[in-house]
Design a protein around this motif. Sequence first.
Motif, PDB file in Angstrom:
ATOM      1  N   THR A  75     -18.565 -48.299  28.646  1.00  0.00           N
ATOM      2  CA  THR A  75     -19.398 -47.683  29.682  1.00  0.00           C
ATOM      3  C   THR A  75     -18.546 -46.965  30.714  1.00  0.00           C
ATOM      4  N   ASP A  76     -18.923 -45.749  31.035  1.00  0.00           N
ATOM      5  CA  ASP A  76     -18.319 -45.001  32.140  1.00  0.00           C
ATOM      6  C   ASP A  76     -19.017 -45.433  33.423  1.00  0.00           C
ATOM      7  N   TYR A  77     -18.323 -46.224  34.224  1.00  0.00           N
ATOM      8  CA  TYR A  77     -18.952 -46.826  35.401  1.00  0.00           C
ATOM      9  C   TYR A  77     -19.446 -45.778  36.388  1.00  0.00           C
ATOM     10  N   GLU A  78     -18.634 -44.791  36.662  1.00  0.00           N
ATOM     11  CA  GLU A  78     -19.024 -43.767  37.631  1.00  0.00           C
ATOM     12  C   GLU A  78     -20.286 -43.037  37.165  1.00  0.00           C
ATOM     13  N   ALA A  79     -20.323 -42.697  35.886  1.00  0.00           N
ATOM     14  CA  ALA A  79     -21.502 -42.008  35.350  1.00  0.00           C
ATOM     15  C   ALA A  79     -22.718 -42.920  35.364  1.00  0.00           C
ATOM     16  N   LEU A  80     -22.496 -44.207  35.119  1.00  0.00           N
ATOM     17  CA  LEU A  80     -23.604 -45.162  35.121  1.00  0.00           C
ATOM     18  C   LEU A  80     -24.222 -45.275  36.506  1.00  0.00           C
ATOM     19  N   VAL A  81     -23.395 -45.378  37.537  1.00  0.00           N
ATOM     20  CA  VAL A  81     -23.915 -45.461  38.906  1.00  0.00           C
ATOM     21  C   VAL A  81     -24.738 -44.223  39.229  1.00  0.00           C
ATOM     22  N   ARG A  82     -24.219 -43.054  38.889  1.00  0.00           N
ATOM     23  CA  ARG A  82     -24.939 -41.814  39.189  1.00  0.00           C
ATOM     24  C   ARG A  82     -26.282 -41.763  38.459  1.00  0.00           C
ATOM     25  N   ASP A 122     -18.123 -59.719  30.146  1.00  0.00           N
ATOM     26  CA  ASP A 122     -17.565 -58.367  30.073  1.00  0.00           C
ATOM     27  C   ASP A 122     -18.654 -57.313  30.058  1.00  0.00           C
ATOM     28  N   HIS A 123     -19.691 -57.527  30.853  1.00  0.00           N
ATOM     29  CA  HIS A 123     -20.818 -56.609  30.892  1.00  0.00           C
ATOM     30  C   HIS A 123     -21.147 -56.212  32.330  1.00  0.00           C
TER      31      HIS A 123
END
Length: 249
Positions: free
Chosen positions: A56-63, A101-102
């Motif tokens: 998972t791309d964290y930054e993209a997920l938040v957006r 790890d999620h």
Amino acid sequence: MHIQPIKIPRLEVPSTLSIEEVLASSLETITSNSILAISSKIVAVCEDAVLPVDQTDYEALVRSEADLYLDPSESQYGHHFTIKGRTLIASAGIDKSNASDHYILWPRDPQASANRIRKWLGEKYGVERVGVLITDSTSYALRRGATGVAIAHSGFRAVNSYVGKRDLFGRELQVETAGVANGLAAATVLAMGEGDEQTPLCVVTEVPFVEFVEVDPTESELDDTYLRLEEDLFAPFLSNAPWKNHRDV
């Protein structure tokens, strides 16, 4: 008011259990005129609203999860300020604590979850007047530490109005209201803890200030629970922030 935290077995992430199965195994009973507060995290885990960290791309997920967000560069700490579900909360409510790890997201529809759980409690335990409160943690300006916030409720009025009543000296109150759901969220999240307590449930009793109802909140009632950004007391700050949404990029 009496708050009883309920300990549950550690949930593996992802989980094979439904939230109803978790409640049935952890909650012996619940009485009328009480409220079950539930951490949004265990609802999300049971609804499979989780994503593996390494994929998972964290930054993209938040957006993508946020309704509005500020670029992390706007914060000296690289903090992800977001608005989601008409709530100011970090990182759109995404968390990776107590999650192996999620990443754990919010439940996809917290209000639908609260309504469903309230109905299930009534049928399971034979109670007609019971409330459900789904909570998360957030931070407030100029205060250190996380505080609970309500992200969905069912079975009781979220706000008590004092408009038209009088204060101790007979002055008629014009705008005063009490945030019942958020006050209960603050108290119950404190009792739940933020670490390894394994108490993501609280049963709240002896609440004479709560008006119970036997139906789900209407859209009109939910609208009255929240404020539009432009009418918020903090609009001078919130409205001037350079908010973005994922459609802007």
